[in-house]
Write an enzyme that holds these catalytic residues in place. Structure first.
Site: not given
Ligand code: NDP
Length: 507
Positions: A410, A257-260, A279, A313, A262, A205
Site C-alpha cells: 500500500e 489505520g495501518s494493518t501493522a 478497518e 484505504c 491493526g 483518539k
Molecule cells: P497508523 O496506523 O499508525 O495510524 C492510525 C491511527 O492509529 C492514528 O490515530 C495513530 O496515532 C494510531 N496509532 C498509532 N500507533 C498505535 C498503537 N500502537 N496503538 C494504537 N493506536 C495507534 O498509520 P500511519 O499514520 O503510521 O500510516 C502508515 C501507513 O498506514 C500509511 O502509509 C498507510 O499505508 C496506512 N494507513 C491506512 C489507513 C487506512 O485508512 N486504512 C489510514 C492511515 C494509514 P498517531 O497519529 O498519534 O500515531
C-alpha cells in the site's frame, strides 16, 4: 470559474503548482477565504464537555502540511487522562445515555447533523488546512458525508428492535475509537454516529497530525447540549491509543489505520470480551475490460487513485487493463493526468493537494524509487510543485509485474501501477493476488460480466462502472489483511450492539 490568458512569465499565484497543460490559458487562483474560521492557539483534551490541559500538562504541534506553518498546539494525553476519559464515558453511559429512549438520542444526533451542515464551510476549511486535501473535496465530500452519517444513524436510534428482529439490542458500553489522518472528520462520523445511536458513549483518539476538526466537532457537541461524558476526545501518540485499547473498562474498540497497528490492536484485545472492528489497508484492483466506455473509465481511474492524493484505504491503486485497449486507454490516461492541477489545497480549482505529513511523503517517495529500481516505467506530468509543503506529482507506472513492491504494498499516495490481462479469469487471479481485500472496481458494458466479477473478487466493496462512491446506508469493510467487521449501514449499527439476547426466550 475565471479563465485568464497565460502570461509570458508565470505570476506568483500560479507558482502554486498549476500544471502546464499546453493550453493558451491558465486558471486564475481561486483561494477559499480563511477569515471566517478560528483555530485556537491551543486545545486541551475534551472530557465531560470541557476542554482541559492534559495532566501533567504537555502539548504537541499541529501544522498545515501545505505550508508547514504551525496551526495550533494540542494536549498530549497521559495514562491518567485516558483513565479520566474512560471514567467520564462510563458514568455517562450507565447513568444517562443508555437510559435515554432511542427517540431522545435521535434528537441529539439530528441536532449534531444540522449544526454540522450550518457550520460546513468552517469544517471544510479547517479540514483542508489541517489535512492537505483539496477544499473542493472537503467541501463536497467529507463534510456532507459526515453530516449524512449523523442523519442516517439518528434515524435508526429509536428503531433498533426493528433493525434486528427477534433480538433485544443493548448498548455495549464505552467505545474506544482510533482514527487516521486521511479522512479525519468523516472517520469521526463513521465511528461516533452509530456508537451514539446504539446507546454507547465514546472516547475518540484522532491521528496526531489531524486533530483539529475533531476539536471543532467537540464545539458542536457542546452546542448540541449533549450530556457531559457522552463524547470525549483525547489526543496523543499511538501509545495513548494503545492505553485506551487496553483499558479494562472499555467494551468496544474500533480502529481505522495501518494493518501493522491493526494487528497489534487485535493481539491486545484477544481473550478479552471487547468487541472489535478493524478497518485496515488496501491495494484495490480497478479492472477495465475492452468493452468499457473508455472516457468514463478514465474518470473513474483518476478518481480512484488521485482523489485525496491517493491517501485512501480503498484507492484503486492497481489498474488492470485488457490488452486490446491498453494503448488507447494509456494515451487517454496520460493526457488526463496532465490536466490535474496540483497545489494549494485551499484553491477551489486544485485537484491534488498536499500529502499529509513529511513521513508519508518520504514513504511514497521510497516506494516510487523502488518501482524505478525494479524496472517499471514511470510517467509524471510536467507540473510545478510549490516550494513549501509536502507535495508529490501524480504518478503512474507501466511495465509493472505482480512481484514489484509497487504492485504489492500500500503506497497511500497518488501513484498508480498499470498492469494488463487477457481473459476475465486472468484478471480475477491477478486482482485477488494480494494480502488485502478491501475494494475493487470493474468497468464493462456487460451486466453478466459484472456479476461474475463481483462474485469472484475477494473484496469487501466492488464498484461497477464507478469508483470511490460512499453512502451511509452501505456497509464498508474488508477481507484478509484489510480487517474485519463492517462500518456503515445496518451492519455498522450491529457492531455497536450486544445482540446476544433473544427476545422470545428472554435470554
Ligand atoms: P497508523 O496506523 O499508525 O495510524 C492510525 C491511527 O492509529 C492514528 O490515530 C495513530 O496515532 C494510531 N496509532 C498509532 N500507533 C498505535 C498503537 N500502537 N496503538 C494504537 N493506536 C495507534 O498509520 P500511519 O499514520 O503510521 O500510516 C502508515 C501507513 O498506514 C500509511 O502509509 C498507510 O499505508 C496506512 N494507513 C491506512 C489507513 C487506512 O485508512 N486504512 C489510514 C492511515 C494509514 P498517531 O497519529 O498519534 O500515531
Amino acid at each position: 470559474m475565471t479563465l485568464v490568458k497565460k502570461p509570458e512569465t508565470r505570476p506568483a499565484a500560479a507558482s502554486w503548482g498549476l500544471s502546464k497543460r499546453g493550453t493558451p490559458w491558465e486558471y486564475a487562483a481561486a483561494p477559499e477565504a480563511t477569515d471566517h474560521i478560528e483555530i485556537r492557539r491551543e486545545y486541551g483534551l475534551f472530557i465531560d464537555n470541557a476542554f482541559a490541559p492534559s495532566r501533567p500538562k504537555a502539548t504537541f504541534q499541529v501544522i498545515n502540511p501545505a505550508t508547514e506553518e504551525l496551526l495550533s498546539r494540542v494536549a498530549k494525553a497521559s495514562r491518567a487522562d485516558v483513565n479520566r476519559a474512560v471514567t467520564a464515558a462510563r458514568r455517562a453511559h450507565d447513568t444517562v445515555w443508555s437510559r435515554l429512549p432511542g427517540s431522545e438520542r435521535a434528537k441529539y444526533l439530528y441536532r449534531i447533523a444540522r449544526i454540522m451542515q450550518e457550520r460546513s464551510r468552517e469544517f471544510a476549511v479547517v479540514e483542508t488546512m489541517n489535512s492537505g486535501k483539496p477544499i473542493k473535496e472537503s467541501r463536497d465530500v467529507d463534510v456532507p458525508l459526515a453530516a449524512a452519517h449523523f442523519f442516517y444513524y439518528a434515524g435508526w436510534a429509536d428503531k433498533l428492535d426493528y433493525a434486528f428482529p427477534g433480538r433485544t439490542p443493548r448498548s455495549l458500553g464505552v467505545a474506544a475509537q482510533i482514527i487516521p489522518w486521511n479522512f479525519p472528520l468523516l472517520m469521526l462520523a463513521w465511528k461516533i454516529a452509530p456508537a451514539l445511536a446504539a446507546g454507547n458513549t465514546v472516547i475518540l483518539k484522532p491521528a496526531s497530525t489531524t486533530p483539529l476538526t475533531a476539536y471543532l466537532f467537540a464545539d458542536v457537541v457542546r452546542q448540541a447540549e449533549l450530556p457531559p461524558g457522552v463524547v470525549n476526545i483525547i489526543t496523543g501518540p499511538g501509545e495513548i491509543g494503545m492505553e485506551l485499547v487496553r483499558h479494562p473498562d472499555v467494551n468496544k474498540v474500533a480502529f481505522t489505520g495501518s494493518t501493522a497497528v491493526g494487528k497489534m490492536i487485535g493481539r491486545a484485545v484477544a481473550g478479552s470480551r471487547k468487541k472489535l472492528t478493524l478497518e485496515l489497508g488496501g491495494k484495490a484492483a480497478n479492472i477495465v475490460f475492452d468493452d468499457a466506455p473508455l472516457d468514463q473509465a478514465i474518470e473513474g481511474i483518476i478518481n480512484g487513485i488521485y482523489f485525496n492524493q491517493g491517501e485512501v484505504c480503498c484507492a484503486g491503486s492497481r489498474l488492470f487493463v485488457q490488452e486490446s485497449v491498453y494503448e488507447p486507454l494509456l494515451d487517454k490516461l496520460k493526457a488526463r493526468l496532465s490536466t490535474l492541477r496540483v497545489g494549494d489545497p485551499l484553491d477551489k480549482n486544485t485537484d491534488v493537494g498536499a500529502i499529509n505529513s513529511a513521513g508519508q511523503l518520504a514513504k511514497i517517495a521510497e516506494l516510487v524509487q523502488s518501482g524505478i529500481e525494479e524496472g517499471a516505467e514511470i510517467f509524471q506530468p510536467d507540473c510545478v510543485l510549490p516550494d513549501k509543503g509536502f507535495f508529490f506529482r501524480p504518478t503512474l507506472f507501466t511495465g509493472v509485474s505482480q512481484s514489484h513492491r509497487i504492485a504489492q504494498e500500500e503506497i497511500f499516495g497518488p501513484v498508480l501501477s498499470v498492469l494488463t490481462f487477457r481473459t476475465p479469469e486472468e484478471a480475477i487471479e491477478k486482482a485477488n493476488n494480494t494480502p488485502y481485500g478491501l475494494s475493487a472496481g470493474v468497468w464493462t458494458e456487460k451486466g453478466s460480466r459484472i456479476f461474475k466479477m463481483v462474485a469472484a473478487m475477494k473484496a469487501g466493496v466492488v464498484w461497477a462502472n464507478t469508483f470511490n462512491r460512499f453512502d451511509p446506508t452501505s456497509p464498508f469493510g474488508g477481507y484478509k489483511e484489510s480487517g474485519y467487521g463492517r462500518e456503515g449501514g445496518i451492519h455498522g449499527l450491529g457492531a455497536y450492539l450486544d445482540l446476544s439476547s433473544n427476545r422470545a426466550s428472554g435470554r
